[in-house]
Scaffold this motif. Structure first.
Motif, PDB file in Angstrom:
ATOM      1  N   ILE A 313       0.889  -1.108  -0.124  1.00 48.29           N
ATOM      2  CA  ILE A 313       0.058   0.084  -0.061  1.00 48.29           C
ATOM      3  C   ILE A 313       0.983   1.361   0.024  1.00 48.29           C
ATOM      4  CG2 ILE A 313      -1.714   1.388   1.276  1.00 48.29           C
ATOM      5  CD1 ILE A 313      -2.721  -1.345   2.521  1.00 48.29           C
ATOM      6  N   ALA A 314       1.898   1.266   0.748  1.00 54.38           N
ATOM      7  CA  ALA A 314       2.798   2.333   1.144  1.00 54.38           C
ATOM      8  C   ALA A 314       3.664   2.755  -0.358  1.00 54.38           C
ATOM      9  CB  ALA A 314       3.927   2.082   2.127  1.00 54.38           C
ATOM     10  N   HIS A 315       3.980   1.494  -0.901  1.00 58.78           N
ATOM     11  CA  HIS A 315       4.586   1.682  -2.229  1.00 58.78           C
ATOM     12  C   HIS A 315       3.733   2.276  -3.281  1.00 58.78           C
ATOM     13  CE1 HIS A 315       7.252   1.015  -5.505  1.00 58.78           C
ATOM     14  NE2 HIS A 315       6.463   0.155  -6.076  1.00 58.78           N
ATOM     15  N   ALA A 316       2.381   1.840  -3.532  1.00 59.94           N
ATOM     16  CA  ALA A 316       1.503   2.311  -4.285  1.00 59.94           C
ATOM     17  C   ALA A 316       1.355   3.772  -3.972  1.00 59.94           C
ATOM     18  CB  ALA A 316       0.220   1.607  -4.104  1.00 59.94           C
ATOM     19  N   LEU A 317       1.272   4.155  -2.843  1.00 62.81           N
ATOM     20  CA  LEU A 317       1.054   5.604  -2.505  1.00 62.81           C
ATOM     21  C   LEU A 317       2.146   6.337  -3.209  1.00 62.81           C
ATOM     22  CD1 LEU A 317      -0.388   5.330   0.979  1.00 62.81           C
ATOM     23  CD2 LEU A 317      -1.838   5.949  -1.124  1.00 62.81           C
ATOM     24  N   TYR A 318       3.479   6.050  -2.713  1.00 58.85           N
ATOM     25  CA  TYR A 318       4.677   6.456  -3.013  1.00 58.85           C
ATOM     26  C   TYR A 318       4.657   6.815  -4.348  1.00 58.85           C
ATOM     27  CZ  TYR A 318       9.775   6.594  -3.969  1.00 58.85           C
ATOM     28  OH  TYR A 318      11.007   7.001  -4.613  1.00 58.85           O
ATOM     29  N   ARG A 319       4.292   5.930  -5.141  1.00 55.29           N
ATOM     30  CA  ARG A 319       4.537   5.815  -6.879  1.00 55.29           C
ATOM     31  C   ARG A 319       3.575   6.739  -7.214  1.00 55.29           C
ATOM     32  NH1 ARG A 319       6.292   0.416  -9.006  1.00 55.29           N
ATOM     33  NH2 ARG A 319       5.052   0.685 -10.781  1.00 55.29           N
ATOM     34  N   SER A 320       2.586   7.307  -6.446  1.00 56.42           N
ATOM     35  CA  SER A 320       1.509   7.935  -6.960  1.00 56.42           C
ATOM     36  C   SER A 320       1.672   9.470  -6.999  1.00 56.42           C
ATOM     37  CB  SER A 320       0.004   7.767  -6.450  1.00 56.42           C
ATOM     38  OG  SER A 320      -0.265   6.282  -6.565  1.00 56.42           O
ATOM     39  N   LEU A 381      -3.397  13.279  -9.639  1.00 55.55           N
ATOM     40  CA  LEU A 381      -3.238  12.598  -8.714  1.00 55.55           C
ATOM     41  C   LEU A 381      -4.270  11.365  -8.627  1.00 55.55           C
ATOM     42  CD1 LEU A 381      -1.513  12.053  -5.983  1.00 55.55           C
ATOM     43  CD2 LEU A 381      -2.990  13.604  -4.959  1.00 55.55           C
ATOM     44  N   GLN A 382      -5.233  11.700  -8.519  1.00 54.06           N
ATOM     45  CA  GLN A 382      -6.323  10.564  -8.294  1.00 54.06           C
ATOM     46  C   GLN A 382      -6.165   9.529  -9.541  1.00 54.06           C
ATOM     47  OE1 GLN A 382     -10.680  11.383  -9.449  1.00 54.06           O
ATOM     48  NE2 GLN A 382     -11.236  10.567  -7.290  1.00 54.06           N
ATOM     49  N   ALA A 383      -5.877   9.933 -10.914  1.00 55.11           N
ATOM     50  CA  ALA A 383      -5.744   8.892 -11.692  1.00 55.11           C
ATOM     51  C   ALA A 383      -4.455   7.871 -11.562  1.00 55.11           C
ATOM     52  CB  ALA A 383      -5.387   9.378 -13.077  1.00 55.11           C
ATOM     53  N   GLN A 384      -3.317   8.545 -11.136  1.00 53.66           N
ATOM     54  CA  GLN A 384      -2.298   7.970 -10.508  1.00 53.66           C
ATOM     55  C   GLN A 384      -2.561   7.086  -9.418  1.00 53.66           C
ATOM     56  OE1 GLN A 384       1.018  11.415 -12.180  1.00 53.66           O
ATOM     57  NE2 GLN A 384       0.424  11.256 -10.102  1.00 53.66           N
ATOM     58  N   VAL A 385      -3.225   7.259  -8.421  1.00 56.64           N
ATOM     59  CA  VAL A 385      -3.584   6.405  -7.485  1.00 56.64           C
ATOM     60  C   VAL A 385      -4.249   5.114  -7.943  1.00 56.64           C
ATOM     61  CG1 VAL A 385      -4.671   6.424  -5.217  1.00 56.64           C
ATOM     62  CG2 VAL A 385      -3.304   8.350  -5.545  1.00 56.64           C
ATOM     63  N   CYS A 386      -5.245   5.409  -8.736  1.00 49.85           N
ATOM     64  CA  CYS A 386      -6.077   4.525  -9.428  1.00 49.85           C
ATOM     65  C   CYS A 386      -5.220   3.477 -10.132  1.00 49.85           C
ATOM     66  CB  CYS A 386      -7.017   5.057 -10.306  1.00 49.85           C
ATOM     67  SG  CYS A 386      -8.340   5.963  -9.213  1.00 49.85           S
ATOM     68  N   ASN A 387      -4.477   4.062 -10.939  1.00 55.37           N
ATOM     69  CA  ASN A 387      -3.334   3.028 -11.496  1.00 55.37           C
ATOM     70  C   ASN A 387      -2.479   2.053 -10.722  1.00 55.37           C
ATOM     71  OD1 ASN A 387      -4.500   3.798 -14.249  1.00 55.37           O
ATOM     72  ND2 ASN A 387      -3.014   5.347 -14.445  1.00 55.37           N
ATOM     73  N   ASN A 388      -2.044   2.821  -9.634  1.00 55.89           N
ATOM     74  CA  ASN A 388      -1.228   2.126  -8.902  1.00 55.89           C
ATOM     75  C   ASN A 388      -1.721   1.190  -7.940  1.00 55.89           C
ATOM     76  OD1 ASN A 388       1.374   2.935  -9.426  1.00 55.89           O
ATOM     77  ND2 ASN A 388       0.795   4.991  -8.738  1.00 55.89           N
ATOM     78  N   VAL A 411      -5.730   1.484 -16.151  1.00 55.14           N
ATOM     79  CA  VAL A 411      -5.192   0.363 -16.791  1.00 55.14           C
ATOM     80  C   VAL A 411      -4.192  -0.279 -16.163  1.00 55.14           C
ATOM     81  CG1 VAL A 411      -5.655   1.158 -19.124  1.00 55.14           C
ATOM     82  CG2 VAL A 411      -3.306   1.753 -17.949  1.00 55.14           C
ATOM     83  N   PRO A 412      -4.176  -1.765 -16.393  1.00 51.55           N
ATOM     84  CA  PRO A 412      -3.074  -2.367 -15.788  1.00 51.55           C
ATOM     85  C   PRO A 412      -1.705  -1.912 -15.743  1.00 51.55           C
ATOM     86  CG  PRO A 412      -4.600  -4.115 -16.852  1.00 51.55           C
ATOM     87  CD  PRO A 412      -4.810  -2.553 -17.425  1.00 51.55           C
ATOM     88  N   GLY A 413      -0.843  -2.385 -15.090  1.00 53.96           N
ATOM     89  CA  GLY A 413       0.777  -2.007 -15.361  1.00 53.96           C
ATOM     90  C   GLY A 413       1.361  -2.879 -15.577  1.00 53.96           C
ATOM     91  N   ASP A 414       2.689  -2.846 -14.807  1.00 56.40           N
ATOM     92  CA  ASP A 414       3.726  -3.937 -15.412  1.00 56.40           C
ATOM     93  C   ASP A 414       3.738  -5.017 -14.292  1.00 56.40           C
ATOM     94  OD1 ASP A 414       4.404  -2.281 -13.001  1.00 56.40           O
ATOM     95  OD2 ASP A 414       6.410  -1.577 -13.690  1.00 56.40           O
ATOM     96  N   CYS A 415       2.962  -5.013 -13.337  1.00 54.27           N
ATOM     97  CA  CYS A 415       2.765  -6.233 -12.334  1.00 54.27           C
ATOM     98  C   CYS A 415       2.192  -7.144 -12.897  1.00 54.27           C
ATOM     99  CB  CYS A 415       2.234  -5.656 -11.030  1.00 54.27           C
ATOM    100  SG  CYS A 415       3.046  -4.874  -9.903  1.00 54.27           S
TER     101      CYS A 415
END
Ligand SMILES: [Zn+2]
Length: 422
Positions: A313-320, A381-388, A411-415
């Motif tokens: 969760i923290a990593h997803a927030l960090y990336r966003s 920011l909202q879109a980035q949080v959604c993607n992550n 959309v799905p990413g690299d995971c």
């Protein structure tokens, strides 16, 4: 370093002020602060909220020394307690007393702690005051929600479920007492936990989470009710949110320090492997095994699950959030999502209360959507949080869609997907 300073201080003992009068704020002191080169260095700082210098009491914290706090299910006094106040009294085997720190004033009026414990408590107060100010001014939590909190300093702290012996080597927010505990050390000698600003910010974040999500309760009903079940999916999610968001707060707060943004929250205190396992910047993805544990494990049995999911969760927030403005908008959304009575975007508090008897409904997707709904609608920011959230946490995009939630473009990413076999 501390030893050498202590020796110098002892030589100047005649100058020590151990029972100073009330201070005119702010108070200039030296504390152990992480410098830009990553070492704890005696640094001149201001304490803005201390009202009694010697006992280090102020708006943020009140130190209590020599206390004995014990929690054991077999304790007749604990069993007899019918209210949370009574429980706190029953756990308090010795209520302790105020502490006395000693300082040496210099010609400019800056107070230098005169011994190890004075350095430790001064630095602890400084770190708590920084965390308090971060939650007040960056996360927009009103001061009325951040009251003076007791800090039990080097207490005898016994958790009967874990051991008959007093706990050591920890600094924590302990919700059953509504207090911080700074425990004696045994094996941890690198940097005492309370000197580590990131760890104290993480613990302060638990206090804010407890106050908002659980109304400051000693024994929050969702936690006590949910922990009775064989599988604890709701408990797993809410604890992972608490841990992961606490690490994210510690990271964002660190960006305002001399050292700068610190993604390694446990750094300098714990060993390298543990520090790396919680590094917010390390790329990581939810895997099928962890996701399965989140749904089908009992938190007490699945060791460390809340930290493994919390770090995702923290990593997803960090990336966003890439800029300071985005980081600040994100932390404001996080604390807003802790509690919100608006039925269109309930906070964790209202969701958990509503699912008291159906914890399987408090899913990672439901909690994540509450965060998304408290971000500025339609923002990057909202879109980035959604993607992550969709990519790193592997939450189906459809589960995050809706009014003021994730856009259709998520959309799905690299995971790698956990839903299809490769
Ligand atoms: Zn924690």
């Amino acid at each position: 370093m501390v030893r050498k300073l202590t020796a110098a201080a002892t030589a100047l003992a005649t100058l020590v002020v151990s029972c100073a009068p009330e201070t005119s704020q702010p108070m200039k002191v030296r504390a152990l602060v992480l410098s830009s080169n990553g070492e704890y260095t005696p640094t001149e700082v201001e304490l803005k909220t201390v009202t009694h210098v010697a006992s280090l009491e102020g708006k943020v914290a009140r130190f209590v020394g020599s206390a004995s706090i014990q929690l054991s299910g077999g304790d007749p006094e604990v069993q007899a307690a019918t209210t949370e106040d009574a429980l706190r009294r029953a756990m308090t085997k010795d209520s302790g007393r105020s502490i006395t720190a000693s300082f040496i004033p210099d010609a400019q009026g800056v107070l230098t702690p005169a011994d190890f414990h004075s350095w430790n408590v001064t630095t602890t107060y400084y770190n708590l005051e920084r965390a308090w100010e971060y939650f007040n001014t960056v996360a927009n939590v009103p001061q009325a929600e951040l009251p003076q909190t007791p800090v039990y300093y080097f207490p005898e702290f016994i958790l009967g479920e874990l051991s008959d012996k007093p706990q050591r080597d920890n600094a924590l927010f302990f919700a059953p007492m509504g207090a911080f505990m700074v425990l004696p050390f045994d094996t941890l000698q690198k940097a005492p936990l309370a000197i580590n600003a990131s760890i104290l910010t993480h613990e302060y974040a638990h206090l804010v989470f407890n106050r908002r999500v659980f109304d400051g309760r000693a024994l929050p009903p969702p936690l006590t009710a949910w922990s009775q079940d064989g599988f604890t999916p709701g408990l797993n999610v809410i604890k992972a949110m608490d841990e992961g968001i606490a690490d994210y707060h510690a990271y964002v707060a660190s960006c305002a320090t001399r050292f700068g943004c610190n993604t390694r929250v446990l750094s300098t205190t714990y060993d390298d492997a543990l520090v790396a396992s919680r590094d917010l910047a390390t790329p990581r993805c939810m895997d099928a095994l962890t996701y399965n544990q989140l749904l089908n494990a009992n938190l007490a049995a699945a060791a460390g699950l809340e930290y493994r999911v919390g770090t995702l969760i923290a990593h997803a927030l960090y990336r966003s959030a890439g800029t300071e403005a985005e980081r600040q908008a994100l932390v404001r959304a996080l604390v807003a999502a802790y509690s919100d009575p608006d039925g269109n975007k309930y906070g964790f508090n209202q969701l958990a209360s509503g699912f008291l008897n159906s914890q399987e409904s408090f899913t990672l997707a439901v909690a994540a959507k509450a965060i998304v709904q408290h971000l500025p609608a339609g923002s990057t920011l909202q879109a980035q949080v959604c993607n992550n959230f969709v990519n790193i946490l592997q939450i189906p995009a459809a589960a995050l869609a809706g009014a003021n939630a994730c856009p259709a473009s998520t959309v799905p990413g690299d995971c790698p997907s956990i839903y299809s076999t490769p």
